[in-house]
Design an enzyme around this catalytic site. Structure first.
Site, mmCIF file in Angstrom:
data_model
loop_
_atom_site.group_PDB
_atom_site.id
_atom_site.type_symbol
_atom_site.label_atom_id
_atom_site.label_comp_id
_atom_site.label_asym_id
_atom_site.label_seq_id
_atom_site.Cartn_x
_atom_site.Cartn_y
_atom_site.Cartn_z
ATOM 1 N NE ARG A 22 -2.748 -1.309 3.487
ATOM 2 C CZ ARG A 22 -3.171 -2.493 3.932
ATOM 3 N NH1 ARG A 22 -3.956 -3.227 3.174
ATOM 4 N NH2 ARG A 22 -2.840 -2.927 5.119
ATOM 5 C CG PHE A 77 -10.697 -8.129 -6.219
ATOM 6 C CD1 PHE A 77 -11.732 -9.056 -6.260
ATOM 7 C CD2 PHE A 77 -9.921 -7.942 -7.366
ATOM 8 C CE1 PHE A 77 -11.968 -9.803 -7.415
ATOM 9 C CE2 PHE A 77 -10.164 -8.679 -8.527
ATOM 10 C CZ PHE A 77 -11.188 -9.612 -8.555
ATOM 11 C CG ASP A 90 -15.126 -5.687 -2.193
ATOM 12 O OD1 ASP A 90 -13.931 -5.865 -1.894
ATOM 13 O OD2 ASP A 90 -16.023 -6.527 -1.934
ATOM 14 C CB ALA A 146 -13.682 -7.353 -9.910
ATOM 15 C CG ASP A 151 -5.200 -7.560 -2.651
ATOM 16 O OD1 ASP A 151 -4.669 -8.691 -2.741
ATOM 17 O OD2 ASP A 151 -5.391 -6.990 -1.563
ATOM 18 C CB CYS A 194 -3.568 -13.925 -1.085
ATOM 19 S SG CYS A 194 -5.341 -13.927 -1.290
HETATM 20 N N1 SAH Z 1 -7.174 -5.079 -1.215
HETATM 21 C C1 SAH Z 1 -7.850 -5.285 0.048
HETATM 22 C C2 SAH Z 1 -8.067 -6.742 0.377
HETATM 23 C C3 SAH Z 1 -8.898 -7.491 -0.639
HETATM 24 S S1 SAH Z 1 -9.645 -8.912 -0.005
HETATM 25 C C4 SAH Z 1 -7.086 -4.582 1.164
HETATM 26 O O1 SAH Z 1 -5.962 -4.113 0.980
HETATM 27 O O2 SAH Z 1 -7.638 -4.489 2.260
HETATM 28 C C5 SAH Z 1 -10.614 -9.443 -1.354
HETATM 29 C C6 SAH Z 1 -11.904 -8.657 -1.560
HETATM 30 O O3 SAH Z 1 -12.464 -9.098 -2.792
HETATM 31 C C7 SAH Z 1 -12.996 -8.844 -0.525
HETATM 32 O O4 SAH Z 1 -13.361 -7.604 0.007
HETATM 33 C C8 SAH Z 1 -14.185 -9.456 -1.303
HETATM 34 O O5 SAH Z 1 -15.440 -8.927 -0.889
HETATM 35 C C9 SAH Z 1 -13.870 -9.027 -2.697
HETATM 36 N N2 SAH Z 1 -14.410 -9.870 -3.782
HETATM 37 C C10 SAH Z 1 -14.511 -11.205 -3.833
HETATM 38 N N3 SAH Z 1 -14.981 -11.609 -5.042
HETATM 39 C C11 SAH Z 1 -15.177 -10.476 -5.769
HETATM 40 C C12 SAH Z 1 -15.629 -10.216 -7.089
HETATM 41 N N4 SAH Z 1 -15.963 -11.209 -7.902
HETATM 42 N N5 SAH Z 1 -15.687 -8.939 -7.488
HETATM 43 C C13 SAH Z 1 -15.331 -7.923 -6.677
HETATM 44 N N6 SAH Z 1 -14.903 -8.105 -5.415
HETATM 45 C C14 SAH Z 1 -14.816 -9.367 -4.968
#
Ligand code: SAH
Length: 399
Positions: free
Chosen positions: A216, A232, A254, A283, A303, A343
């Site tokens: 970040r 995400f 998200d 997404a 992410d 991840c």
């Molecule tokens: N980048 C964030 C962590 C991401 S965790 C940080 O730094 O805090 C992954 C995220 O993806 C979650 O919030 C989840 O709700 C979202 N997610 C899962 N599937 C998704 C999709 N198909 N489209 C968009 N978001 C999604």
């Protein structure tokens, strides 16, 4: 009571199958049921001793009667395993983290499982609140010991025992979480001088993705004047850093409405509400829509959650990573940059690089990577257990 769990008569005795001695030499902490010839002792034992064919103890660790990983080794050879060993390891891990906590950052991973020689135990500190996540039977029984050490070392306002890991079901452990403290679990942290709301009870994982702290910070460095797309976005933390770095526009995306609300709160808490768009959308569909509108961004963060939760899901996960990265690249303006992550522990760094390469070929973009990315140094990885290296990423640049 805790010491009692370490008494010899309360331990499980596991006899190593002959021919499996290599496991011990390599010090890998996961001892699978297949490597064990014979078991004796109480089935609910917290601690197990592994003995070789001659009856010599070769390792000791947390016992799991219902898991394929029957024991998580903590000590090898002649080293004794006592309640003091566990307390010492937690204290040592906390001491190693002191360098990461200062007036600008008060949230840190205190214990990172195998990386701190405590397989199955994760402990995060969020300002005045500590969150414990336990993934196996043996350590679950030692919870009072862990709580004692944390109270003595940190005197937190509260400790949240987050018992929602899916693996707990296989271990036949409760899925009910527990709050041991004053007031309520939600708290506010600062990370690199930026403020975030963290709710250990309602939030994803332990409440916040501490592993991305350094990445970040990198986003902030590259954000000046950039149009930023944060896919995400969860807490919107990458977006908040981009705003701090002077991004001209930010869009957080998200699928979870709750996450989008949290991102909104976090942007507001930092006074970064201008030029931010919060989008609740899938997404995969949304990037297609943006591409059809010929949208362009200078900095894109990808992410996603772990697409491969098991080895069998790797192919499907690879297709998911390829798809989202392909579209991210299509949306990239000339000279733009992408921070892309996986991840999934089962997707290796090598495989992830191949996926990103293949996405670049299909997108018809000339891409190079400026940096390889990983979790921060408060997430150490044991050389004896490389499986702990789950987060991998690239900072890519479009020529
Ligand atoms: N980048 C964030 C962590 C991401 S965790 C940080 O730094 O805090 C992954 C995220 O993806 C979650 O919030 C989840 O709700 C979202 N997610 C899962 N599937 C998704 C999709 N198909 N489209 C968009 N978001 C999604």
């Amino acid at each position: 009571m805790n010491d009692d769990l370490f008494a010899l008569e309360h331990r499980k005795q596991l006899t190593l199958r002959s021919g499996k001695e290599r496991l011990i030499t390599n010090r890998h902490p996961w001892i699978f049921a297949g490597a064990i010839a014979k078991e004796s002792g109480p089935s609910d034992a917290a601690i197990a001793d592994l003995i070789d064919q001659s009856g010599t103890r070769v390792a000791s660790g947390f016992h799991s009667p219902h898991s394929q990983i029957r024991m998580r080794a903590l000590t090898f050879g002649g080293e004794e395993l006592t309640s003091q060993t566990i307390a010492d390891r937690i204290e040592a891990a906390i001491t190693r983290r002191k360098r990461f906590v200062n007036e600008l950052t008060n949230a840190v991973r205190l214990v990172h499982a195998e990386g701190d020689e405590l397989s199955g135990l994760v402990i995060d500190r969020y300002n005045d609140v500590v969150v414990i996540e336990i993934a196996n039977h043996g350590i679950d029984r030692l919870r009072p010991l862990i709580v004692d050490v944390l109270r003595r070392e940190l005197a937190p306002r509260g400790i949240y025992v987050k018992n929602d890991l899916p693996v707990r079901k296989l271990e036949r452990l409760t899925l009910e979480s527990e709050w041991l403290g004053a007031g309520e679990p939600p708290t506010e942290i600062v990370e690199n001088g930026l403020r975030f709301h963290v709710d250990p009870a309602e939030g994803q994982k332990t409440g916040f993705f501490l592993d991305q702290r350094g990445n970040r910070a990198l986003t902030r460095e590259y954000a000046s004047g950039a149009r930023v797309l944060n896919l995400f976005s969860y807490s919107g933390a990458f977006g908040v850093y981009a705003a701090a770095g002077g991004a001209s526009e930010i869009e957080n995306v998200d699928v979870s409405a709750k996450a989008v609300e949290l991102a909104q709160t976090n942007h507001a808490m930092n006074g970064f509400e201008a030029n931010v768009r919060q989008t609740t959308a899938d997404a995969f569909g949304y990037v297609r829509k943006l591409a059809s509108e010929r949208a362009q961004f200078d900095l894109i963060v990808v992410d996603p959650p772990a697409f491969a939760k098991s080895r069998g899901e790797v192919d499907r996960a690879a297709r998911g990573y390829k798809d989202i990265n392909l579209y991210a690249m299509k949306l990239l303006a000339p000279g733009g940059r992408i921070l892309t992550f996986s991840c999934s522990g089962h997707v290796t760094s090598d495989l992830f690089q191949k996926i990103v390469f293949s996405a670049a070929l299909d997108a018809g973009k000339r891409m190079s990577f400026l940096r390889r990315l990983s979790a921060g140094p408060d997430h150490p990885v044991s050389l004896y257990c490389p499986e702990g290296e789950y987060l991998k990423g690239f900072l890519l640049q479009c020529d």
